[in-house]
Write a protein that holds these residues in place. Structure first.
Motif, PDB file in Angstrom:
ATOM      1  N   UNK A  14      64.270  48.884  56.096  1.00 52.39           N
ATOM      2  CA  UNK A  14      63.282  49.399  55.142  1.00 52.39           C
ATOM      3  C   UNK A  14      63.778  49.243  53.710  1.00 52.39           C
ATOM      4  N   UNK A  15      65.057  49.504  53.501  1.00 52.07           N
ATOM      5  CA  UNK A  15      65.639  49.380  52.169  1.00 52.07           C
ATOM      6  C   UNK A  15      65.594  47.936  51.689  1.00 52.07           C
ATOM      7  N   UNK A  16      65.950  46.999  52.562  1.00 56.41           N
ATOM      8  CA  UNK A  16      65.916  45.573  52.208  1.00 56.41           C
ATOM      9  C   UNK A  16      64.498  45.160  51.840  1.00 56.41           C
ATOM     10  N   UNK A  17      63.541  45.539  52.672  1.00 55.51           N
ATOM     11  CA  UNK A  17      62.144  45.137  52.441  1.00 55.51           C
ATOM     12  C   UNK A  17      61.596  45.704  51.132  1.00 55.51           C
ATOM     13  N   UNK A  18      62.102  46.871  50.720  1.00 54.65           N
ATOM     14  CA  UNK A  18      61.590  47.509  49.506  1.00 54.65           C
ATOM     15  C   UNK A  18      62.305  47.115  48.235  1.00 54.65           C
ATOM     16  N   UNK A  19      63.330  46.310  48.322  1.00 56.73           N
ATOM     17  CA  UNK A  19      64.119  45.925  47.153  1.00 56.73           C
ATOM     18  C   UNK A  19      63.617  44.620  46.543  1.00 56.73           C
ATOM     19  N   UNK A  20      63.872  44.440  45.243  1.00 55.21           N
ATOM     20  CA  UNK A  20      63.591  43.133  44.636  1.00 55.21           C
ATOM     21  C   UNK A  20      64.444  42.060  45.314  1.00 55.21           C
ATOM     22  N   UNK A  21      63.955  40.836  45.311  1.00 55.77           N
ATOM     23  CA  UNK A  21      64.624  39.734  46.011  1.00 55.77           C
ATOM     24  C   UNK A  21      66.105  39.586  45.651  1.00 55.77           C
ATOM     25  N   UNK A  38      78.152  45.629  61.115  1.00 57.97           N
ATOM     26  CA  UNK A  38      78.980  44.464  60.814  1.00 57.97           C
ATOM     27  C   UNK A  38      78.183  43.279  60.276  1.00 57.97           C
ATOM     28  N   UNK A  39      78.834  42.130  60.182  1.00 55.42           N
ATOM     29  CA  UNK A  39      78.187  40.942  59.610  1.00 55.42           C
ATOM     30  C   UNK A  39      76.998  40.481  60.408  1.00 55.42           C
ATOM     31  N   UNK A  40      77.140  40.450  61.744  1.00 58.22           N
ATOM     32  CA  UNK A  40      76.049  39.938  62.563  1.00 58.22           C
ATOM     33  C   UNK A  40      74.836  40.868  62.557  1.00 58.22           C
ATOM     34  N   UNK A  41      75.071  42.162  62.593  1.00 59.58           N
ATOM     35  CA  UNK A  41      73.953  43.112  62.527  1.00 59.58           C
ATOM     36  C   UNK A  41      73.293  43.095  61.160  1.00 59.58           C
ATOM     37  N   UNK A  42      74.114  42.964  60.123  1.00 60.19           N
ATOM     38  CA  UNK A  42      73.580  42.899  58.765  1.00 60.19           C
ATOM     39  C   UNK A  42      72.739  41.643  58.571  1.00 60.19           C
ATOM     40  N   UNK A  43      73.200  40.528  59.135  1.00 66.85           N
ATOM     41  CA  UNK A  43      72.415  39.289  59.048  1.00 66.85           C
ATOM     42  C   UNK A  43      71.060  39.484  59.720  1.00 66.85           C
ATOM     43  N   UNK A  44      71.055  40.136  60.869  1.00 69.80           N
ATOM     44  CA  UNK A  44      69.793  40.410  61.565  1.00 69.80           C
ATOM     45  C   UNK A  44      68.888  41.293  60.722  1.00 69.80           C
ATOM     46  N   UNK A  45      69.462  42.312  60.097  1.00 69.67           N
ATOM     47  CA  UNK A  45      68.682  43.194  59.220  1.00 69.67           C
ATOM     48  C   UNK A  45      68.053  42.385  58.092  1.00 69.67           C
ATOM     49  N   UNK A  46      68.846  41.521  57.471  1.00 67.53           N
ATOM     50  CA  UNK A  46      68.339  40.697  56.371  1.00 67.53           C
ATOM     51  C   UNK A  46      67.250  39.746  56.807  1.00 67.53           C
ATOM     52  N   UNK A  47      67.436  39.099  57.954  1.00 67.46           N
ATOM     53  CA  UNK A  47      66.444  38.140  58.441  1.00 67.46           C
ATOM     54  C   UNK A  47      65.137  38.856  58.743  1.00 67.46           C
ATOM     55  N   UNK A  48      65.229  39.994  59.438  1.00 68.57           N
ATOM     56  CA  UNK A  48      64.023  40.768  59.745  1.00 68.57           C
ATOM     57  C   UNK A  48      63.375  41.271  58.458  1.00 68.57           C
ATOM     58  N   UNK A  49      64.208  41.571  57.451  1.00 68.31           N
ATOM     59  CA  UNK A  49      63.702  42.031  56.155  1.00 68.31           C
ATOM     60  C   UNK A  49      63.121  40.926  55.292  1.00 68.31           C
TER      61      UNK A  49
END
Length: 166
Positions: A14-21, A38-49
């Motif tokens: 939610x935070x990623x989606x609501x932030x400026x690019x 970790x890195x892999x979970x964060x990458x997934x969060x970013x991709x989904x975001x």
């Protein structure tokens, strides 16, 4: 009952989606510093975001590695301070530490670093390696390789570049 890790992941998404690019990769990097994400979970969060997969993977891996580097440097210095003062008392070895030592003797730094993320966060593995006297440079090298490999693998799976036939 709510799962704290999944709540944290949803919060980061939610935070990623609501932030400026321009700030989105920073949030992904911060997520990468969190144990169990970790890195892999964060990458997934970013991709989904909605972040480009390469940017998400880089940000997640960098966040994870920076956190691991701080932990390794602090653990290494703490070990030097304790051992140089003769503070190594004969304490009974805990079951967890004994299990780690067996894995370390069996697989070495490369094996523990590469296989560790299957069981525990890289931050914990890195701290254990540094605390047992493995040189910080060696720990950082193998933890860096593990972070890059796992983050890349998960990113490729999420993006569909790697698929598994069932």
């Amino acid at each position: 009952m709510a799962n704290p890790v999944s709540d944290l992941i949803l919060g980061f998404q939610d935070l990623v989606a609501g932030m400026p690019d321009l700030l989105q990769p920073v949030i992904v990097a911060l997520a990468g510093a969190v144990p169990f994400i970790e890195g892999e979970g964060a990458a997934a969060i970013g991709i989904v975001g909605g972040i480009h997969p390469v940017v998400a993977a880089l940000a997640g891996a960098i966040g994870n590695f920076v956190c691991v580097a701080v932990i390794v440097l602090v653990s290494s210095r703490a070990r030097v301070a304790v051992t140089s003062r003769g503070g190594r008392a004969d304490k009974p070895v805990s079951a967890r530490r004994e299990k780690f030592q067996k894995a370390y003797h069996r697989y070495g730094t490369p094996g523990v670093s590469l296989l560790g993320p299957l069981l525990i966060p890289t931050q914990f593995t890195a701290a254990a390696l540094a605390a047992t006297g493995v040189p910080a440079r060696r720990v950082l090298l193998w933890q860096g390789i593990a972070i890059v490999l796992w983050t890349t693998l998960i990113t490729l799976i999420i993006t569909g570049i790697i698929t598994f036939a069932v």
